[in-house]
Design a protein around this motif. Structure first.
Motif, PDB file in Angstrom:
ATOM      1  N   PRO A   8       0.835  -1.209   0.000  1.00 18.96           N
ATOM      2  CA  PRO A   8       0.000   0.000   0.000  1.00 18.96           C
ATOM      3  C   PRO A   8       0.874   1.265   0.000  1.00 18.96           C
ATOM      4  CG  PRO A   8      -0.628  -1.508   1.777  1.00 18.96           C
ATOM      5  CD  PRO A   8       0.691  -1.980   1.244  1.00 18.96           C
ATOM      6  N   ASP A  10       0.519   5.844  -0.962  1.00 21.71           N
ATOM      7  CA  ASP A  10      -0.430   6.940  -1.135  1.00 21.71           C
ATOM      8  C   ASP A  10      -0.746   7.213  -2.601  1.00 21.71           C
ATOM      9  OD1 ASP A  10      -0.839   7.514   1.567  1.00 21.71           O
ATOM     10  OD2 ASP A  10       1.015   8.678   1.661  1.00 21.71           O
ATOM     11  N   ASP A  36       4.865   7.625  -1.085  1.00 22.92           N
ATOM     12  CA  ASP A  36       4.182   7.327   0.179  1.00 22.92           C
ATOM     13  C   ASP A  36       4.583   8.394   1.178  1.00 22.92           C
ATOM     14  OD1 ASP A  36       2.332   5.563   1.479  1.00 22.92           O
ATOM     15  OD2 ASP A  36       3.984   4.914   2.769  1.00 22.92           O
ATOM     16  N   ARG A  56      -3.461   4.441  -3.065  1.00 20.15           N
ATOM     17  CA  ARG A  56      -4.769   5.010  -2.740  1.00 20.15           C
ATOM     18  C   ARG A  56      -5.248   5.912  -3.869  1.00 20.15           C
ATOM     19  NH1 ARG A  56      -2.959   3.356   2.069  1.00 20.15           N
ATOM     20  NH2 ARG A  56      -1.057   4.618   2.160  1.00 20.15           N
ATOM     21  N   GLU A  57      -4.292   6.455  -4.618  1.00 22.13           N
ATOM     22  CA  GLU A  57      -4.644   7.289  -5.776  1.00 22.13           C
ATOM     23  C   GLU A  57      -3.644   7.010  -6.896  1.00 22.13           C
ATOM     24  OE1 GLU A  57      -5.291  12.029  -6.944  1.00 22.13           O
ATOM     25  OE2 GLU A  57      -3.832  11.496  -5.407  1.00 22.13           O
TER      26      GLU A  57
END
Length: 443
Positions: A8, A10, A36, A56-57
């Motif tokens: 994961p 950002d 990130d 996330r984007e």
């Protein structure tokens, strides 16, 4: 988490081209930058990035070059509010008869704040993510940059005459210490000493600056050898060229950010290279004020770190770093009488990593490398004005306009999205600029 499970993060920025600046002259096709928090995690081919990361984007830039955010190594950004006030005049007439009197009537924290906000909006829309600031009221300047989430090195002014900021030599140094302490440890805003120039700063002040800059571990940012008149005046006064005077005072070292440097001997160029001095080339301001020509290619060949700055809007009259790096490249060729001088990749490097190095920030910004801060600018190259496209670096240096900057990130935060400023009220900024015009114009 299994070894094959995507990590994961950002943001994943996918671009048709990535120009990392380091390694020099490299252009990567169909690459992505994984971000990130405030940092670059990885730079890798898009297909590999999609397999390795769960962002996330995702920002897709299929017609863009992604470059490090441009770094403006010499600005007086509150003076954006004096843009066009006194044009077509030589330096000393412009400064002493027009700019200083106008400043004296309006300068203060509000003027500084509104000028910086106008400048930040302009810089972001032109792909600039960091500025080396040199002006009075550095407390208000730094607070404005911090509020706006813009990266800056804020100059701590020292000059030998009273101003609205300080009345005596001791007060300049006391206030410099206070401002430095107030931004100590800030993620985006740091400080440098900003003695105006050898002709306005005493040996005693320079000696204090040298000691304090060493103690505080900050750069010294000043105008130097800007005009032939400045050099001649110092020779008549002290028997030394300004650069020699600074050598004698121990200021010619790797902390020195020497701005303009249009009047240089081969010996001075060699001394800059040996000492690790950074030279900031401000070609458009120098041309406009007929100050002279910085020998950029000679400096580059000697191994001197070259940076690029716009200077202030009162003498430029914009903060367009794309225009500046183009002018720098073209002017360097004419001065060196060599069409191969200061090529496109070298100009882009000076406007990014070279400027960052001058400011002591090259470990943090200036190139797209894992571990560095995610200061990025996306440039749309599909416009009519940049077609056809053979060489990305050449197009960026010689054909691209700042209106082609579409997206900007500072420390991983998006500041410009599809040409729209993310968290700034453009109408309010323009209204305040117009109010200052009315106030300044009546004097």
């Amino acid at each position: 988490m299994s070894q094959n499970q995507p990590q994961p993060i950002d943001t994943l920025v996918e671009a048709r081209w990535v120009v990392p600046v380091e390694p020099h002259g490299v252009v990567l096709e169909d690459h992505a930058v994984a971000i990130d928090g405030d940092r670059i995690v990885a730079l890798l081919p898009i297909a590999e990035a999609r397999a390795a990361y769960a962002p996330r984007e995702t920002v897709s830039l299929p017609e863009h070059a992604l470059i490090p955010g441009l770094v403006n190594a010499h600005t007086h950004n509150p003076m954006t509010l004096l843009r066009g006030l006194a044009d077509d005049l030589p330096l000393m007439v412009w400064l002493q008869q027009h700019i200083w009197p106008a400043e004296a009537k309006v300068i203060g924290p509000e003027f500084v704040r509104d000028g910086v906000e106008l400048a930040v909006a302009e810089m972001l829309r032109g792909g600039t993510t960091c500025a080396n600031e040199n002006y009075f009221f550095p407390d208000a300047i730094g607070a404005t940059y911090r509020k706006l989430g813009f990266r800056a090195v804020v100059g701590l002014p020292v000059i030998e005459f009273p101003t609205a900021w300080a009345k005596s030599q001791d007060e300049y140094f006391e206030r410099a210490s206070e401002v430095h302490d107030s931004f100590r440890g800030n993620a985006l805003v740091s400080t440098a000493f900003a003695p105006h120039a050898p002709y306005t700063v005493s040996d005693e002040s320079f000696t204090r600056i040298r000691v304090l800059a060493d103690q505080l571990d900050i750069p010294v940012h000043l105008h130097l050898h800007e005009t032939a008149h400045e050099v001649e005046e110092e020779k008549q006064k002290s028997g030394l060229r300004p650069f020699q005077r600074l050598q004698k005072l121990g200021l010619v070292n790797d902390r020195l950010i020497a701005v303009h440097m249009t009047q240089l001997t081969d010996g001075e160029i060699a001394a800059c290279a040996e000492a690790g001095v950074s030279v900031v080339h401000c070609p458009e301001s120098n041309l406009k004020l007929a100050s002279g020509f910085c020998p950029a290619e000679k400096l580059r060949k000697a191994g001197v770190n070259l940076a690029i700055g716009t200077d202030g809007c009162a003498s430029n009259n914009d903060l367009d770093m794309f225009g500046e790096l183009r002018t720098a490249a073209l002017l360097a060729k004419a001065v060196a009488n060599d069409a191969a001088a200061f090529d496109a990749a070298s100009a882009l490097r000076a406007a990014t990593l070279g400027s960052a190095k001058a400011m002591g920030l090259d470990a943090k910004i200036g190139s797209i490398e894992p571990g560095k801060q995610a200061d990025l600018a996306a440039v749309r190259l599909s416009d009519l004005e940049t077609q056809p496209l053979y060489h990305v670096a050449s197009q960026l240096a010689y054909a691209t306009g700042r209106h082609q900057v579409s997206d900007v990130w500072i420390a991983g935060r998006r500041k410009l999205a599809g040409r729209v400023l993310v968290d700034m009220d453009v109408d309010a900024i323009i209204a305040r600029a117009r109010a200052w015009r009315e106030r300044i114009a009546v004097h």
